[in-house]
Design a protein around this motif. Structure first.
Motif, PDB file in Angstrom:
ATOM      1  N   ALA A 152      48.576  38.503  -4.505  1.00 31.52           N
ATOM      2  CA  ALA A 152      48.307  37.759  -5.736  1.00 31.52           C
ATOM      3  C   ALA A 152      47.542  36.470  -5.445  1.00 31.52           C
ATOM      4  CB  ALA A 152      49.621  37.454  -6.457  1.00 31.52           C
ATOM      5  N   LEU A 153      47.913  35.781  -4.374  1.00 28.19           N
ATOM      6  CA  LEU A 153      47.217  34.563  -3.972  1.00 28.19           C
ATOM      7  C   LEU A 153      45.744  34.869  -3.688  1.00 28.19           C
ATOM      8  CD1 LEU A 153      48.513  31.878  -1.607  1.00 28.19           C
ATOM      9  CD2 LEU A 153      46.244  32.782  -1.249  1.00 28.19           C
ATOM     10  N   ALA A 154      45.490  35.913  -2.910  1.00 28.29           N
ATOM     11  CA  ALA A 154      44.107  36.279  -2.570  1.00 28.29           C
ATOM     12  C   ALA A 154      43.331  36.694  -3.816  1.00 28.29           C
ATOM     13  CB  ALA A 154      44.102  37.401  -1.532  1.00 28.29           C
ATOM     14  N   MET A 155      43.959  37.454  -4.702  1.00 30.98           N
ATOM     15  CA  MET A 155      43.281  37.903  -5.922  1.00 30.98           C
ATOM     16  C   MET A 155      42.913  36.710  -6.798  1.00 30.98           C
ATOM     17  SD  MET A 155      42.089  40.525  -7.470  1.00 30.98           S
ATOM     18  CE  MET A 155      42.846  41.823  -6.541  1.00 30.98           C
ATOM     19  N   GLY A 156      43.837  35.756  -6.944  1.00 28.64           N
ATOM     20  CA  GLY A 156      43.542  34.557  -7.728  1.00 28.64           C
ATOM     21  C   GLY A 156      42.395  33.761  -7.134  1.00 28.64           C
ATOM     22  N   ALA A 157      42.389  33.617  -5.810  1.00 31.08           N
ATOM     23  CA  ALA A 157      41.323  32.866  -5.139  1.00 31.08           C
ATOM     24  C   ALA A 157      39.974  33.555  -5.292  1.00 31.08           C
ATOM     25  CB  ALA A 157      41.664  32.686  -3.658  1.00 31.08           C
ATOM     26  N   VAL A 158      39.945  34.869  -5.100  1.00 35.35           N
ATOM     27  CA  VAL A 158      38.682  35.612  -5.205  1.00 35.35           C
ATOM     28  C   VAL A 158      38.129  35.544  -6.627  1.00 35.35           C
ATOM     29  CG1 VAL A 158      37.687  37.951  -5.157  1.00 35.35           C
ATOM     30  CG2 VAL A 158      39.102  37.153  -3.256  1.00 35.35           C
ATOM     31  N   LEU A 159      38.989  35.752  -7.615  1.00 31.69           N
ATOM     32  CA  LEU A 159      38.503  35.705  -9.000  1.00 31.69           C
ATOM     33  C   LEU A 159      38.027  34.313  -9.391  1.00 31.69           C
ATOM     34  CD1 LEU A 159      40.978  38.106 -10.821  1.00 31.69           C
ATOM     35  CD2 LEU A 159      38.606  38.526 -10.180  1.00 31.69           C
TER      36      LEU A 159
END
Length: 173
Positions: A152-159
């Motif tokens: 979730a952390l990575a997805m938030g950062a990428v988006l």
């Protein structure tokens, strides 16, 4: 009959604690309804927009579709694949989860009622008969808990990076 009364009381306690702990989820639902109304106002090019039935029903229908697509599968996993829940197991599980979530909320710790309930099912099942607990399912659930936050952390950062790039910003920190 006594088990049914206890089951209803423990369900009520758990529902109250869920509201106590997960009030943000309810607020998020209202926020989605409000955002739907804003989008509809912008699409209609009108400065004033009254919340319509669509603004309320669209998010609720979306939530219902999500529940239909994944909710029964998850309920089946939690309710039957860890250990088959019986009414007395449900009573102890719901009361234990209610106490766990209440204590965490009082202490100011953000907790997942789902994870607390799963943990209580693991514990109740172990006390009934540790050999009847499907430990392969338990390991899978715990593995998902462990990987959820980093993903979730990575997805938030990428988006967020994609949004900033689409706006012409190259500063990420």
């Amino acid at each position: 009959m006594a088990v049914i009364v206890l089951l209803l009381l423990s369900l009520s306690a758990f529902a109250m604690v869920s509201g106590f702990n997960d009030g943000g989820n309810l607020v998020a639902t209202y926020r989605i309804i409000g955002l739907t109304a804003i989008v509809m106002m912008l699409l209609s090019h009108d400065a004033v927009y009254h919340v319509s039935s669509f603004d309320i029903l669209f998010p609720l229908a979306s939530w219902s579709v999500g529940l239909a697509l994944g909710g029964s599968r998850i309920a089946n996993t939690v309710g039957t694949q860890i250990i088959h829940l019986r009414p007395e197991t449900s009573v102890t599980t719901q009361l234990a989860a209610a106490i766990t979530v209440s204590l965490a909320a009082i202490l100011g710790f953000p907790v997942s009622t789902t994870q607390a309930t799963d943990g209580c099912i693991f514990g109740s099942g172990t006390m009934i008969n540790r050999h009847r607990v499907h430990w392969k399912v338990v390991r899978k659930i715990i593995g998902v808990w462990i990987i959820t936050m980093p993903i979730a952390l990575a997805m938030g950062a990428v988006l967020m990076m994609l949004v900033r790039l689409s706006q012409g910003s190259h500063a990420f920190f």
